[in-house]
Every structure is written in C-alpha cells, then in structure tokens.
Motif scaffolding. Structure first.
Motif, PDB file in Angstrom:
ATOM      1  N   LEU A  60       0.814  -1.207   0.000  1.00 19.21           N
ATOM      2  CA  LEU A  60       0.000   0.000   0.000  1.00 19.21           C
ATOM      3  C   LEU A  60       0.853   1.265   0.000  1.00 19.21           C
ATOM      4  CD1 LEU A  60      -3.061  -0.736   2.309  1.00 19.21           C
ATOM      5  CD2 LEU A  60      -2.930  -0.726  -0.177  1.00 19.21           C
ATOM      6  N   ASN A  61       2.169   1.094   0.181  1.00 24.07           N
ATOM      7  CA  ASN A  61       3.071   2.248   0.115  1.00 24.07           C
ATOM      8  C   ASN A  61       3.387   2.650  -1.326  1.00 24.07           C
ATOM      9  OD1 ASN A  61       4.515  -0.268  -0.092  1.00 24.07           O
ATOM     10  ND2 ASN A  61       6.418   0.907   0.006  1.00 24.07           N
ATOM     11  N   ASP A  76      -5.602   7.226  -4.349  1.00 20.18           N
ATOM     12  CA  ASP A  76      -4.661   8.261  -4.779  1.00 20.18           C
ATOM     13  C   ASP A  76      -5.369   9.214  -5.727  1.00 20.18           C
ATOM     14  OD1 ASP A  76      -1.704   7.537  -3.907  1.00 20.18           O
ATOM     15  OD2 ASP A  76      -2.674   5.648  -4.441  1.00 20.18           O
ATOM     16  N   ASN A 132      -7.231   1.420  -4.821  1.00 19.35           N
ATOM     17  CA  ASN A 132      -6.724   0.076  -4.541  1.00 19.35           C
ATOM     18  C   ASN A 132      -7.573  -0.513  -3.428  1.00 19.35           C
ATOM     19  OD1 ASN A 132      -5.317  -2.266  -4.145  1.00 19.35           O
ATOM     20  ND2 ASN A 132      -3.399  -1.294  -3.539  1.00 19.35           N
ATOM     21  N   CYS A 180      -7.245   2.197  -0.539  1.00 19.74           N
ATOM     22  CA  CYS A 180      -6.267   3.271  -0.609  1.00 19.74           C
ATOM     23  C   CYS A 180      -6.576   4.053  -1.884  1.00 19.74           C
ATOM     24  CB  CYS A 180      -4.856   2.704  -0.645  1.00 19.74           C
ATOM     25  SG  CYS A 180      -3.564   3.948  -0.832  1.00 19.74           S
ATOM     26  N   LEU A 208      -4.093  11.923  -0.952  1.00 23.02           N
ATOM     27  CA  LEU A 208      -4.132  10.501  -0.590  1.00 23.02           C
ATOM     28  C   LEU A 208      -5.131  10.311   0.541  1.00 23.02           C
ATOM     29  CD1 LEU A 208      -2.944   7.563  -0.667  1.00 23.02           C
ATOM     30  CD2 LEU A 208      -1.259   8.363   1.019  1.00 23.02           C
ATOM     31  N   PHE A 248      -7.375   7.038   2.867  1.00 20.19           N
ATOM     32  CA  PHE A 248      -7.659   5.636   3.157  1.00 20.19           C
ATOM     33  C   PHE A 248      -9.108   5.517   3.597  1.00 20.19           C
ATOM     34  CE2 PHE A 248      -3.055   5.354   3.417  1.00 20.19           C
ATOM     35  CZ  PHE A 248      -2.797   4.083   2.929  1.00 20.19           C
ATOM     36  N   SER A 249      -9.732   4.414   3.202  1.00 19.29           N
ATOM     37  CA  SER A 249     -11.114   4.149   3.596  1.00 19.29           C
ATOM     38  C   SER A 249     -11.217   2.780   4.235  1.00 19.29           C
ATOM     39  CB  SER A 249     -12.056   4.204   2.390  1.00 19.29           C
ATOM     40  OG  SER A 249     -12.238   5.519   1.942  1.00 19.29           O
ATOM     41  N   LEU A 265     -10.526  -2.547   3.117  1.00 22.64           N
ATOM     42  CA  LEU A 265      -9.791  -1.290   3.115  1.00 22.64           C
ATOM     43  C   LEU A 265      -9.584  -0.822   1.681  1.00 22.64           C
ATOM     44  CD1 LEU A 265      -7.850   0.740   4.741  1.00 22.64           C
ATOM     45  CD2 LEU A 265      -6.026  -0.874   4.157  1.00 22.64           C
TER      46      LEU A 265
END
Length: 220
Positions: free
Chosen positions: A66-67, A103, A82, A101, A171, A173-174, A99
C-alpha cells in the motif's frame, strides 16, 4: 384483542430488525477463516472455503504494497483506487471489514458511486478533498471539504464521491464494513452496462436527446 397489539408490534419490530441485521456480513463462527481456493477438506463459510487452522500462519493476516502510489495517469478521472477486499487479502474472510487506498492527481475525482454492502469511513492522509453523499428521496446532499487528518463517513448504499480540489496530489484511506462491499459507479453502470440499457429508457429517464445518450454510451 387490544391487549395483543403491543406484542404483535414488538414482534414485527424484532422481525424487521433481524431482517436488517441479516443483510450484513454474518458474524464469524470461529476466530478466523482464512480463505483458500483449494476445496479439499475445507469448510464452506461466507462464500469462501477456509484453510485448516493448523496450516494458518501470520502471513495470512498480512498485506503489503500500500506504500506504492496508484497510477492516476491510467484513469482519465485522475484517481486510483486500490481496494483490499477478501479477494486480495484472504485473511479478511468472515471478519466483515476491508480497506481502500485512494490516490488523487491534482483535481482528480473518485466519481459518484455506491457500496451496496458497506459503510465507508474515509480519512485524508495528504491533500484537500471535497466529499459528499446524497440521501435517498428527497435526495439531500451532505458535503464537506476535508484536510489532512479529517474523517468523513458515507452511510451504506448511498451515492458518494471524493474530489481533489487542489493542484497537488492527495491521498486517502477508507475502511469499509464488509469483506466485499462491492462498488457501483453510477455513470459506468448507467451508460456502460453490458448489454447497453435500451436507448429510449435513458432518453426518457434523463430527458436527453438521442445524440447525447449515444455520446455518453460511447464514453463508457
């Protein structure tokens, strides 16, 4: 007969509550159920077969990468999502969570969409986002500008969006309340279904000329 009314009302409420509860991911019946594609000697739980507990390792509960920034250039809307659901992260099976991610390129958009099986809790890591969701009839919009560290929740099943309103990347996150929340992107679904929705239906529903509907269907 009158004395029985409160009992019937209570029973109806409990039945309704149970029907709502059963619409969500079922509660796990064991500590974990790491999904496996091999069906030999496996137990079928919640749509996935489970590894035998004796063969489960710490790596089954681990996910990386995820990085790595998403490729927003590959999407003309300027966003990259993602989604880490049970299909990618087998250790999530029966745990009722996933989850995402997200961008964003400058002015990138995660377009109006809905998750039919999950509430979404979004936190902004970098940048500034305009977010919002629309209720069912009478279709009220709740919207907010979020900065780094801000959190916003999108209730299950409601249409929502996220839009980067700055000239810099963003950025977020969910967290989602389902191991497989699903996603229905409104424009893609309406104008890009396979096979296509009947042209007359879309012309009348959206009050558009045939040429406009033709154009939109070609875009999706």
């Amino acid at each position: 007969m009158v004395k029985g009314i409160p009992y019937l009302v209570t029973f109806a409420i409990l039945a309704l509550a149970f029907s709502f509860a059963s619409a969500y991911d079922p509660s796990p019946l064991q500590d974990f159920c790491v999904a496996i594609n091999n069906t030999d000697s496996a137990v079928f739980v919640n749509g996935k077969f489970c590894k035998h507990p004796a063969t489960v390792t710490a790596n089954d509960f681990f996910f990386s990468r995820l990085n790595i920034p998403g490729n927003t250039a590959a999407n003309k809307l300027g966003s990259s999502v993602n989604l880490v659901n049970v299909d990618k992260f087998l250790g999530l099976n029966t745990l009722g969570i996933s989850l995402a991610c997200i961008d964003f390129a400058p002015y990138g958009l995660n377009p109006p969409h809905t998750h039919p099986r999950g509430t979404e809790l979004l936190v902004v890591i970098e940048g500034t986002l305009l977010v919002g969701f629309v209720t069912s009839n009478p279709n009220k919009l709740f919207t907010k500008v979020l900065n780094k560290g801000d959190v916003f929740v999108f209730p299950i099943g409601l249409i929502h969006f996220q839009f980067n309103i700055r000239e810099t990347n963003a950025l977020a996150f969910s967290g989602l309340s389902s191991q497989n929340p699903g996603v229905i992107t409104i424009a893609n679904t309406v104008f890009g279904s396979n096979p296509l929705i009947n042209l007359d239906v879309l012309i009348k529903a959206f009050q558009l000329d045939k040429s406009v509907v033709d154009y939109l269907q070609k875009q999706f």
